[in-house]
Design an enzyme around this catalytic site. Structure first.
Site, PDB file in Angstrom:
ATOM      1  N   ASP A  45      20.846   6.603  73.970  1.00  0.00           N
ATOM      2  CA  ASP A  45      21.041   7.764  74.821  1.00  0.00           C
ATOM      3  C   ASP A  45      21.627   8.899  73.981  1.00  0.00           C
ATOM      4  O   ASP A  45      22.653   8.711  73.326  1.00  0.00           O
ATOM      5  CB  ASP A  45      21.988   7.402  75.967  1.00  0.00           C
ATOM      6  CG  ASP A  45      21.898   8.400  77.113  1.00  0.00           C
ATOM      7  OD1 ASP A  45      20.876   9.106  77.209  1.00  0.00           O
ATOM      8  OD2 ASP A  45      22.861   8.485  77.895  1.00  0.00           O
ATOM      9  N   TYR A  54      22.616  13.250  73.732  1.00  0.00           N
ATOM     10  CA  TYR A  54      23.630  14.106  74.358  1.00  0.00           C
ATOM     11  C   TYR A  54      23.209  15.527  74.011  1.00  0.00           C
ATOM     12  O   TYR A  54      23.987  16.315  73.506  1.00  0.00           O
ATOM     13  CB  TYR A  54      24.962  13.733  73.684  1.00  0.00           C
ATOM     14  CG  TYR A  54      26.246  14.114  74.325  1.00  0.00           C
ATOM     15  CD1 TYR A  54      26.532  13.838  75.650  1.00  0.00           C
ATOM     16  CD2 TYR A  54      27.250  14.735  73.548  1.00  0.00           C
ATOM     17  CE1 TYR A  54      27.766  14.161  76.193  1.00  0.00           C
ATOM     18  CE2 TYR A  54      28.485  15.047  74.087  1.00  0.00           C
ATOM     19  CZ  TYR A  54      28.736  14.749  75.415  1.00  0.00           C
ATOM     20  OH  TYR A  54      29.966  15.058  75.946  1.00  0.00           O
ATOM     21  N   HIS A  68      25.711  20.535  79.037  1.00  0.00           N
ATOM     22  CA  HIS A  68      26.339  19.285  79.480  1.00  0.00           C
ATOM     23  C   HIS A  68      27.467  18.874  78.527  1.00  0.00           C
ATOM     24  O   HIS A  68      28.569  18.527  78.969  1.00  0.00           O
ATOM     25  CB  HIS A  68      25.290  18.177  79.567  1.00  0.00           C
ATOM     26  CG  HIS A  68      25.860  16.816  79.828  1.00  0.00           C
ATOM     27  ND1 HIS A  68      26.414  16.454  81.039  1.00  0.00           N
ATOM     28  CD2 HIS A  68      25.991  15.713  79.026  1.00  0.00           C
ATOM     29  CE1 HIS A  68      26.849  15.197  80.982  1.00  0.00           C
ATOM     30  NE2 HIS A  68      26.601  14.731  79.767  1.00  0.00           N
ATOM     31  N   GLU A  99      23.310  10.557  85.911  1.00  0.00           N
ATOM     32  CA  GLU A  99      22.953  11.476  84.831  1.00  0.00           C
ATOM     33  C   GLU A  99      21.430  11.618  84.861  1.00  0.00           C
ATOM     34  O   GLU A  99      20.713  10.645  84.615  1.00  0.00           O
ATOM     35  CB  GLU A  99      23.444  10.979  83.469  1.00  0.00           C
ATOM     36  CG  GLU A  99      24.966  10.978  83.364  1.00  0.00           C
ATOM     37  CD  GLU A  99      25.508  10.933  81.940  1.00  0.00           C
ATOM     38  OE1 GLU A  99      24.818  10.405  81.048  1.00  0.00           O
ATOM     39  OE2 GLU A  99      26.642  11.434  81.736  1.00  0.00           O
ATOM     40  N   GLU A 137      18.086  12.552  83.353  1.00  0.00           N
ATOM     41  CA  GLU A 137      17.644  12.660  81.960  1.00  0.00           C
ATOM     42  C   GLU A 137      16.138  12.463  81.852  1.00  0.00           C
ATOM     43  O   GLU A 137      15.485  11.973  82.777  1.00  0.00           O
ATOM     44  CB  GLU A 137      18.325  11.575  81.109  1.00  0.00           C
ATOM     45  CG  GLU A 137      19.827  11.494  81.290  1.00  0.00           C
ATOM     46  CD  GLU A 137      20.526  10.641  80.246  1.00  0.00           C
ATOM     47  OE1 GLU A 137      19.833  10.155  79.323  1.00  0.00           O
ATOM     48  OE2 GLU A 137      21.743  10.492  80.339  1.00  0.00           O
ATOM     49  N   ASP A 169      20.867   7.690  84.225  1.00  0.00           N
ATOM     50  CA  ASP A 169      21.815   6.914  83.419  1.00  0.00           C
ATOM     51  C   ASP A 169      23.141   6.834  84.175  1.00  0.00           C
ATOM     52  O   ASP A 169      24.064   7.618  83.933  1.00  0.00           O
ATOM     53  CB  ASP A 169      21.996   7.589  82.055  1.00  0.00           C
ATOM     54  CG  ASP A 169      22.832   6.738  81.120  1.00  0.00           C
ATOM     55  OD1 ASP A 169      22.587   5.526  81.061  1.00  0.00           O
ATOM     56  OD2 ASP A 169      23.732   7.293  80.468  1.00  0.00           O
ATOM     57  N   ARG A 186      32.644   7.170  85.913  1.00  0.00           N
ATOM     58  CA  ARG A 186      33.465   8.080  85.103  1.00  0.00           C
ATOM     59  C   ARG A 186      34.879   7.579  84.887  1.00  0.00           C
ATOM     60  O   ARG A 186      35.481   7.866  83.847  1.00  0.00           O
ATOM     61  CB  ARG A 186      33.515   9.452  85.767  1.00  0.00           C
ATOM     62  CG  ARG A 186      32.166  10.127  85.940  1.00  0.00           C
ATOM     63  CD  ARG A 186      31.470  10.351  84.624  1.00  0.00           C
ATOM     64  NE  ARG A 186      30.157  10.991  84.850  1.00  0.00           N
ATOM     65  CZ  ARG A 186      29.259  11.162  83.895  1.00  0.00           C
ATOM     66  NH1 ARG A 186      29.485  10.743  82.665  1.00  0.00           N
ATOM     67  NH2 ARG A 186      28.108  11.734  84.176  1.00  0.00           N
ATOM     68  N   GLN A 201      34.650   4.814  82.267  1.00  0.00           N
ATOM     69  CA  GLN A 201      34.299   5.455  81.000  1.00  0.00           C
ATOM     70  C   GLN A 201      35.489   6.184  80.371  1.00  0.00           C
ATOM     71  O   GLN A 201      35.736   6.067  79.161  1.00  0.00           O
ATOM     72  CB  GLN A 201      33.148   6.439  81.263  1.00  0.00           C
ATOM     73  CG  GLN A 201      32.632   7.170  80.036  1.00  0.00           C
ATOM     74  CD  GLN A 201      31.587   8.251  80.409  1.00  0.00           C
ATOM     75  OE1 GLN A 201      31.149   8.363  81.551  1.00  0.00           O
ATOM     76  NE2 GLN A 201      31.201   9.042  79.423  1.00  0.00           N
ATOM     77  N   TYR A 204      36.543   4.705  76.574  1.00  0.00           N
ATOM     78  CA  TYR A 204      35.566   5.243  75.610  1.00  0.00           C
ATOM     79  C   TYR A 204      36.112   5.606  74.225  1.00  0.00           C
ATOM     80  O   TYR A 204      35.321   5.894  73.322  1.00  0.00           O
ATOM     81  CB  TYR A 204      34.801   6.427  76.208  1.00  0.00           C
ATOM     82  CG  TYR A 204      35.399   7.786  75.975  1.00  0.00           C
ATOM     83  CD1 TYR A 204      36.529   8.186  76.657  1.00  0.00           C
ATOM     84  CD2 TYR A 204      34.835   8.670  75.049  1.00  0.00           C
ATOM     85  CE1 TYR A 204      37.072   9.437  76.440  1.00  0.00           C
ATOM     86  CE2 TYR A 204      35.378   9.910  74.836  1.00  0.00           C
ATOM     87  CZ  TYR A 204      36.499  10.291  75.525  1.00  0.00           C
ATOM     88  OH  TYR A 204      37.039  11.524  75.296  1.00  0.00           O
ATOM     89  N   LYS A 245      28.759   2.577  81.544  1.00  0.00           N
ATOM     90  CA  LYS A 245      27.323   2.887  81.559  1.00  0.00           C
ATOM     91  C   LYS A 245      26.445   1.641  81.639  1.00  0.00           C
ATOM     92  O   LYS A 245      25.300   1.730  82.093  1.00  0.00           O
ATOM     93  CB  LYS A 245      26.943   3.600  80.248  1.00  0.00           C
ATOM     94  CG  LYS A 245      27.719   4.864  79.955  1.00  0.00           C
ATOM     95  CD  LYS A 245      27.077   6.058  80.614  1.00  0.00           C
ATOM     96  CE  LYS A 245      27.606   7.357  80.029  1.00  0.00           C
ATOM     97  NZ  LYS A 245      26.844   8.500  80.527  1.00  0.00           N
ATOM     98  N   THR A 303      20.687   1.352  84.281  1.00  0.00           N
ATOM     99  CA  THR A 303      19.994   2.592  83.939  1.00  0.00           C
ATOM    100  C   THR A 303      18.640   2.524  84.638  1.00  0.00           C
ATOM    101  O   THR A 303      17.903   1.554  84.446  1.00  0.00           O
ATOM    102  CB  THR A 303      19.786   2.703  82.409  1.00  0.00           C
ATOM    103  OG1 THR A 303      21.067   2.607  81.768  1.00  0.00           O
ATOM    104  CG2 THR A 303      19.129   4.017  82.031  1.00  0.00           C
ATOM    105  N   THR A 331      22.122  13.846  79.679  1.00  0.00           N
ATOM    106  CA  THR A 331      22.058  14.633  80.905  1.00  0.00           C
ATOM    107  C   THR A 331      21.451  16.001  80.660  1.00  0.00           C
ATOM    108  O   THR A 331      21.843  16.708  79.726  1.00  0.00           O
ATOM    109  CB  THR A 331      23.478  14.833  81.474  1.00  0.00           C
ATOM    110  OG1 THR A 331      24.080  13.554  81.603  1.00  0.00           O
ATOM    111  CG2 THR A 331      23.434  15.527  82.818  1.00  0.00           C
ATOM    112  N   GLU A 375      29.823  17.365  86.772  1.00  0.00           N
ATOM    113  CA  GLU A 375      29.720  18.798  86.469  1.00  0.00           C
ATOM    114  C   GLU A 375      29.532  19.610  87.756  1.00  0.00           C
ATOM    115  O   GLU A 375      30.154  20.652  87.924  1.00  0.00           O
ATOM    116  CB  GLU A 375      28.525  19.052  85.532  1.00  0.00           C
ATOM    117  CG  GLU A 375      28.667  18.437  84.150  1.00  0.00           C
ATOM    118  CD  GLU A 375      27.357  18.529  83.371  1.00  0.00           C
ATOM    119  OE1 GLU A 375      26.616  17.530  83.359  1.00  0.00           O
ATOM    120  OE2 GLU A 375      27.067  19.599  82.809  1.00  0.00           O
TER     121      GLU A 375
END
Lengths: 394, 394
Positions: free
Chosen positions: A106, A108, A113, A179, A181, A213, A217, A220, A224, A233, A237, A324, A338
């Protein structure tokens, strides 16, 4: 023999012809092509056993010349008459995960984003980290939990610690997010020790799917550092059942936004191109966002070149997603974190103030792009219901 | 019929019996068991086609009762006489990657290693991040680049930026490093949405291998924020050809170091056990480190419980590795970045001052553990030569 009718304005006209894996009731999985509101069974129509398999991998591994040849044959076939036994209404079949996924990466690649997430996750620092404009930042996700549209996603449990809590606690995620994508599927793999240059993209990449995805949060945010997202995550998916061939997306090519500083030579394209794809995020039946893929900073070819520049091999079925898709406007963001600015600015969905996902919610991603025939082509959708956590008290 | 002689002091006595995949010259791959200096062809010896396949996956998927049954049968077989046609000297066969790897996860379970890396990568911060003692930190690696011992590793190229450089540059890694680890192979997969509790470890995990998780420290340092290591690791991960059954490691069980704070309930074991395995790191023929696996903070069962607590599915062939095994002493560190303290304190290898790997270097990891018969059992080795970069100037 049947002549397949394509309704006016269909997103699945002859300039699309996406591949998928389907099964008629009680029958085996096999490869099909979507035309209008029908699916054509390719093994039955073309008499080729590579399409009688339960995934697209065998066909994808045959290489780009073969992809072109089959697309030409399918175009000729569905422009004329197709054997009755090879045609199914799409509403009467089950759609399956189209590929066996090799590795899942994945990226970014949206500057909007990445900047938004930087502000939300690291409020006291520069939103974009120093490496972001030099390379497509990415990481490996879990290939074994990629599921197809229509599969419920069970709310994950895990460790969470809010900034004002002293100790982490265990329980169900309270900040379950999406997310939106775009994902790219490798058809022809590349050997270990052999980077794939940007110009080799058309020979390597078979097609594109929509990707959701899923992201917890709270899990994460706690886990992370320093090795990146993991359990926040890896629970699921979701991908769309239709793989849109890269050839169908030629009319959608647009220049990427200007890339400054100029990328290092291995990331330079003569004319770096992105895709003019309009995504739509629907939450319980209401459209809440329209992310524009054309805003993505890094191109699909740059992502693949970066992914392999260290000599990493690729395999048929490898999936790499864009990260995203978010545009510059709030209403163009592809994640609820967001859209609701970290949950602090709820949005109204079906008359209710909402931040993150509740059990029973349904999310549908869809997307369209300009087609070669002057109209638009579609990706179908990724539609998912959130099921309650299994072991919330454990 | 042959009676297989096991030399005195062999690390492959009847209390070990690791599985692997081998091929006699010009013949197909098949599953074998190592006994002393010989390999027994299980398809030929037991007449079961699951062993005539080119990977262990089919057998591993049959579940732990079957693993026990086959181990009992093999023990009885090799204690007596084995058909001549089923016995090969290990020096006369080729050894292959024993499994098709599903997902590859790498943990970070050594407190000594995590503290050392924290000091080296983030010198101005607390070495252990706040989450480290609450959960086994981990991330997904690239399954498609797992290779077997004996496969050269090509020096990767990529973007690097030293702290004193203004812009990143492209080129070959100048800080190519090893990570000596233990890896666990999932035999019986678990469904999406169904966490694997700590007590289910014996039913799920088939065996263990040695792992060298190659790391390009300069690429890693520049790319790893905020989503974790990617190209600094994804070019290659080497594993030993012999999979030591978890049943052979029963005599090696030891308590983990004390875990304080007490882990959350899903990570609690009645008696959390690690493994008393002594690793050895050989660099160009000289032993440079002896990492002790018994020092690992998180247990193998805790790692699997964590990996799945969010409902992530596991599949037969999933590999999860411990992360670098490092003990409290410098001479017990499983990575050169620790042994040479970020390259600032070279060590002498074969009369030369050395920091990171040069082209042509050879690294061999090996390991032994107490066996049930009172002696020791071995993992064999992961031996790798560093080949020069393919495209250093690109």
């Amino acid at each position: 023999m049947t002549s397949i009718d394509v309704p006016d304005g269909s997103l699945f006209g002859l300039d699309n012809l996406p591949y998928g894996v389907f099964s008629p009731p009680g029958e085996e999985r096999r490869v099909g092509v979507r035309v209008g509101d029908h699916v054509v069974d390719l093994a039955a129509a073309l008499g080729d056993d590579v399409f009688a398999r339960p995934t697209l991998n065998g066909f994808m591994a045959q290489g780009h010349r073969r992809w072109r040849e089959v697309r030409d044959r399918v175009t000729a076939l569905v422009s004329g008459s197709v054997p009755d036994a090879a045609v199914f209404p799409v509403s009467g079949v089950e759609l399956h995960l189209p590929v066996t996924v090799g590795d899942y990466v994945d990226f970014y690649a949206s500057e909007h984003h990445a900047s938004n997430l930087g502000r939300l996750f690291r409020p006291d620092a520069e939103p974009l980290l120093p490496n972001w404009k030099h390379l497509p930042v990415g990481y490996h996700g879990r290939a074994g939990t990629v599921v197809v549209s229509g599969t419920d996603v069970v709310r994950p449990c895990g460790q969470r610690k809010a900034p004002d809590e002293i100790q982490p606690t265990f329980g169900e995620s309270r900040r379950l997010d999406i997310e939106a994508e775009l994902g790219f599927l490798v058809g022809s793999g590349s050997a270990q020790g052999s980077p794939v240059p940007v110009e080799q993209f058309p020979e390597r990449v078979f097609g594109a799917v929509l990707v959701n995805d899923w992201s917890a949060r709270d899990i994460q945010a706690w886990e992370y550092v320093p090795l990146g997202p993991f359990l926040g995550k890896s629970f699921a998916t979701s991908v769309s059942p239709w793989v849109v061939p890269m050839d169908a997306l030629r009319a959608a090519r647009v220049s990427t936004p200007p890339q400054e500083p100029r990328p290092l030579p291995y990331l330079r394209e003569a004319d770096p191109w992105g895709l003019d794809i309009d995504l739509t995020v629907e939450w319980n039946g209401e459209i809440v966002s329209r992310p524009p893929y054309r805003e993505m900073y890094w191109s699909p070819a740059q992502m693949l070149a970066h992914l392999t520049v260290n000599g990493a091999a690729t395999r048929t079925g490898d999936l790499y997603a864009s990260g995203t898709v978010s545009g510059p406007e709030r209403s163009q963001c592809g994640a609820f974190i967001e859209l609701t600015w970290g949950g602090r600015e709820p949005i109204v969905v079906a008359g209710e103030e909402r931040t993150f996902l509740r059990d029973g919610d349904e999310v549908a991603l869809s997307a369209t792009a300009p087609g070669a025939a002057g109209g638009r082509i579609g990706f179908g959708e990724v539609r998912t219901r959130i099921a309650p956590a299994n072991h919330p008290g454990r």
